[in-house]
Scaffold this motif. Structure first.
Motif, mmCIF file in Angstrom:
data_model
loop_
_atom_site.group_PDB
_atom_site.id
_atom_site.type_symbol
_atom_site.label_atom_id
_atom_site.label_comp_id
_atom_site.label_asym_id
_atom_site.label_seq_id
_atom_site.Cartn_x
_atom_site.Cartn_y
_atom_site.Cartn_z
ATOM 1 N N TRP A 45 4.379 8.617 -9.316
ATOM 2 C CA TRP A 45 4.300 7.171 -9.184
ATOM 3 C C TRP A 45 4.086 6.773 -7.717
ATOM 4 O O TRP A 45 4.159 7.607 -6.810
ATOM 5 N N SER A 46 3.865 5.492 -7.469
ATOM 6 C CA SER A 46 3.588 5.011 -6.116
ATOM 7 C C SER A 46 4.852 4.942 -5.269
ATOM 8 O O SER A 46 5.905 4.500 -5.738
ATOM 9 N N THR A 47 4.730 5.393 -4.024
ATOM 10 C CA THR A 47 5.805 5.298 -3.044
ATOM 11 C C THR A 47 5.280 4.572 -1.814
ATOM 12 O O THR A 47 4.245 4.951 -1.254
ATOM 13 N N THR A 76 0.851 -1.188 0.000
ATOM 14 C CA THR A 76 0.000 0.000 0.000
ATOM 15 C C THR A 76 0.884 1.234 0.000
ATOM 16 O O THR A 76 1.795 1.337 0.836
ATOM 17 N N ASP A 77 0.638 2.155 -0.931
ATOM 18 C CA ASP A 77 1.492 3.328 -1.010
ATOM 19 C C ASP A 77 1.042 4.413 -0.030
ATOM 20 O O ASP A 77 0.053 4.248 0.696
ATOM 21 N N VAL A 78 1.771 5.521 0.023
ATOM 22 C CA VAL A 78 1.508 6.559 1.025
ATOM 23 C C VAL A 78 0.171 7.265 0.801
ATOM 24 O O VAL A 78 -0.319 7.975 1.684
ATOM 25 N N LYS A 79 -0.428 7.067 -0.358
ATOM 26 C CA LYS A 79 -1.743 7.650 -0.632
ATOM 27 C C LYS A 79 -2.872 6.650 -0.421
ATOM 28 O O LYS A 79 -4.029 6.926 -0.746
ATOM 29 N N GLY A 80 -2.499 5.463 0.112
ATOM 30 C CA GLY A 80 -3.512 4.462 0.420
ATOM 31 C C GLY A 80 -3.906 3.577 -0.742
ATOM 32 O O GLY A 80 -4.866 2.794 -0.643
ATOM 33 N N ARG A 81 -3.173 3.646 -1.845
ATOM 34 C CA ARG A 81 -3.498 2.839 -3.020
ATOM 35 C C ARG A 81 -2.783 1.483 -2.970
ATOM 36 O O ARG A 81 -1.625 1.417 -2.564
ATOM 37 N N LYS A 82 -3.459 0.447 -3.404
ATOM 38 C CA LYS A 82 -2.858 -0.878 -3.483
ATOM 39 C C LYS A 82 -1.915 -0.935 -4.682
ATOM 40 O O LYS A 82 -2.239 -0.456 -5.770
ATOM 41 N N VAL A 83 -0.733 -1.533 -4.468
ATOM 42 C CA VAL A 83 0.282 -1.630 -5.529
ATOM 43 C C VAL A 83 0.719 -3.083 -5.651
ATOM 44 O O VAL A 83 0.946 -3.763 -4.643
ATOM 45 N N LYS A 88 5.603 11.256 2.938
ATOM 46 C CA LYS A 88 4.425 11.737 2.210
ATOM 47 C C LYS A 88 4.559 13.215 1.855
ATOM 48 O O LYS A 88 4.235 13.635 0.741
ATOM 49 N N GLN A 89 5.067 14.014 2.788
ATOM 50 C CA GLN A 89 5.252 15.443 2.527
ATOM 51 C C GLN A 89 6.268 15.679 1.416
ATOM 52 O O GLN A 89 6.081 16.558 0.566
ATOM 53 N N ARG A 90 7.358 14.885 1.404
ATOM 54 C CA ARG A 90 8.371 15.043 0.359
ATOM 55 C C ARG A 90 7.818 14.619 -1.008
ATOM 56 O O ARG A 90 8.094 15.270 -2.015
ATOM 57 N N VAL A 91 7.046 13.542 -1.026
ATOM 58 C CA VAL A 91 6.436 13.075 -2.276
ATOM 59 C C VAL A 91 5.533 14.164 -2.856
ATOM 60 O O VAL A 91 5.562 14.446 -4.070
ATOM 61 N N GLU A 92 4.726 14.803 -1.996
ATOM 62 C CA GLU A 92 3.820 15.856 -2.458
ATOM 63 C C GLU A 92 4.599 17.097 -2.885
ATOM 64 O O GLU A 92 4.277 17.731 -3.900
ATOM 65 N N ARG A 93 5.637 17.434 -2.118
ATOM 66 C CA ARG A 93 6.437 18.619 -2.447
ATOM 67 C C ARG A 93 7.127 18.476 -3.785
ATOM 68 O O ARG A 93 7.205 19.431 -4.578
ATOM 69 N N ASP A 94 7.653 17.258 -4.065
ATOM 70 C CA ASP A 94 8.404 17.029 -5.295
ATOM 71 C C ASP A 94 7.520 16.567 -6.454
ATOM 72 O O ASP A 94 8.023 16.294 -7.545
ATOM 73 N N SER A 95 6.208 16.451 -6.200
ATOM 74 C CA SER A 95 5.240 16.059 -7.239
ATOM 75 C C SER A 95 5.608 14.744 -7.912
ATOM 76 O O SER A 95 5.642 14.639 -9.148
#
Length: 374
Positions: free
Chosen positions: A312-314, A240-247, A302-309
Motif C-alpha cells: 500500500w501507499s506510504t 505523494t507516496d515514497v514511490k512518487g504516486r499521488k494519493v 523507502k528502504q524499509r517499505v521495500e524490505r518488508d514488501s
C-alpha cells in the motif's frame, strides 16, 4: 539591517551635523572641534548599526550523552528545513540569524522534541540529563523559563488533566509564542483533540494579536483539522507516496480502511505495520491502508517499505511530525491510527497494535455477517 537603521535616523544625523558645524564655526574650526565632530558621528553610526546582530544562540550540556547529533526545525518559518546541532562530550552550540522571534523545535536522538522560543540577539542555555529529557531546564528568556516551569508541572499532572492545565496557561499568556505551540501540541495534534476549546483560545489570542499571521492561518485551518475526530468523515487530502504516486482519500476504498502512523525507529509502530501486512494478505482489497512515516530521512522509510514488501501507499516527506497529513488527521503519536468504514466515517482511532488487529477482525466478521443477512 545597518542601512535600515541609518535611513530611519538620517534626520537625527542631519540635525547633529548642522549643530556640530555651528559649534565648529564658533570654535573657529580648530583641530579639536573637528575631532569632536568625527567622534560623535562614529558613535551615532555605531549606535545605528548596533552591536545586536540579530543572532540567536542556543547552547547547553546534557549528561549521559557523549557524542551525537540533534536536529532543529522551525514551526513558523523562522528557518528553512532542518539544521543539525553537533554534540561533543555532552556539549552543544547552535547559532542562527533571525529577523524576528521564532519557535524552534529541537529533535533528540530518541526522537523526542523540545520547543525553544528564539529571539534575535538573545542566548538560551539548556541543561539536564539525556535519559530524563522531560526534566531538562531551559534558561535565558521569559518564555523559555515559563515553559520549563509548565513542563515540570505537566510531569506531575495526570493525563486526563493535561489539556486543562495547558488551556489555563494559554489564557494567562495569550500573546506568548509558547501558547501557540502549546495549543497545537496539546489541543490539536493529540490522540483526543479538543477543537472547541482550541477555537475559543485562538479567538482570544487573536484579540490580543490581531495581525499575527500564524494565528490567522491557524484559525482558517481549524475546520480542516477536525477531519480526524471520531464519527466525522475523513477529510479530503492529496499527498505523494515514497514511490512518487499521488494519493487521495479516494484510494481508501475498502470495506474497512486504516490510516497508520509509524517510524523505522519505533518498535511498536513497526509491529503495527507487521500486523497490518498480515491483515492485508488475509483480506485483500476489502482492507484499504495508507501509512504515514515520520522518519526524518525518507530514504530510510523507502528502504524499509521495500524490505518488508508493503504494497500500500506510504507517505514520508522528511518533515516528521510537521508533515501536513498529521495535522489534517489530528494525529501526533507513534504509533497512531484511524479506522474508517466504507462510507468514509472514522469509527475508531489510536488503538494499540494488538487491539487494532482485533478490531479489524471483528469489523470484517461483522461486515461478512451483514452481507449474508442482506
Amino acid at each position: 539591517m545597518c542601512k535600515a537603521y541609518f535611513d530611519t535616523n538620517v534626520w537625527l544625523f542631519g540635525k547633529v551635523v548642522v549643530s556640530l558645524q555651528d559649534k565648529c564655526k564658533e570654535m573657529k574650526k580648530n583641530d579639536y572641534s573637528f575631532r569632536y565632530v568625527a567622534f560623535l558621528l562614529v558613535v551615532l553610526l555605531l549606535t545605528a548599526c548596533g552591536g545586536d546582530s540579530g543572532k540567536f544562540k542556543l547552547e547547553g550540556r546534557l549528561r549521559n550523552i557523549n557524542q551525537g547529533e540533534f536536529w532543529v526545525y522551525s514551526t513558523d518559518g523562522g528557518i528553512v528545513g532542518f539544521d543539525t546541532i553537533a554534540v561533543r562530550n555532552g556539549r552543544f552550540s547552535y547559532e542562527v540569524e533571525l529577523r524576528s522571534p521564532t519557535t524552534l523545535v529541537v529533535v533528540f536522538p530518541n526522537y523526542s522534541e523540545q520547543p525553544v522560543f528564539a529571539e534575535p540577539g538573545e542566548k538560551v542555555h539548556i541543561k539536564g540529563d539525556a535519559t530524563h529529557l522531560k526534566e531538562m531546564i531551559i534558561e535565558g528568556t521569559d518564555d523559555n523559563e515559563r515553559m520549563t516551569e509548565l513542563r515540570m508541572e505537566l510531569n506531575e499532572t495526570a493525563p486526563p488533566d493535561v489539556q486543562k492545565v495547558v488551556s489555563a496557561y494559554i489564557r494567562e499568556h495569550l500573546e506568548s509564542p509558547a501558547s501557540i505551540y502549546l495549543l497545537q501540541r496539546y489541543l490539536l495534534l493529540t490522540s483526543r483533540p479538543d477543537y472547541k476549546e482550541a477555537q475559543k483560545l485562538v479567538d482570544m489570542m487573536l484579540k490580543e494579536a490581531p495581525e499575527n499571521g500564524q494565528l490567522i492561518e491557524l484559525q482558517k485551518q481549524l475546520k480542516g483539522l477536525q477531519g480526524g475526530a471520531l464519527n466525522s468523515k475523513l477529510t479530503a487530502f492529496t499527498a505523494t507516496d515514497v514511490k512518487g504516486r499521488k494519493v487521495t482519500e479516494k484510494d481508501l476504498k475498502g470495506k474497512l480502511n486504516v490510516v497508520s502512523v509509524w517510524a523505522t525507529w519505533s518498535y511498536s509502530s513497526t509491529d503495527q505495520q507487521r500486523r497490518l501486512k498480515m491483515l492485508k494478505d488475509k483480506y485483500g482489497d476489502k482492507l484499504g491502508i495508507l501509512s504515514i512515516c515520520v522518519d526524518g530521512r525518507p530514504n530510510d522509510c523507502k528502504q524499509r517499505v521495500e524490505r518488508d514488501s508493503l504494497k500500500w501507499s506510504t507517505v514520508c516527506d522528511g518533515r516528521m511530525w510537521n508533515t501536513p497529513l498529521m495535522a489534517k488527521f489530528g494525529l501526533a503519536d507513534v504509533p497512531a491510527n484511524l479506522v474508517i468504514d466504507e462510507r468514509g466515517k472514522i469509527i475508531e482511532r489510536n488503538l494499540q497494535p494488538q487491539k487494532l488487529e482485533e478490531f479489524i477482525n471483528q469489523q470484517m466478521l461483522k461486515n461478512k455477517v451483514n452481507a449474508l443477512v442482506d
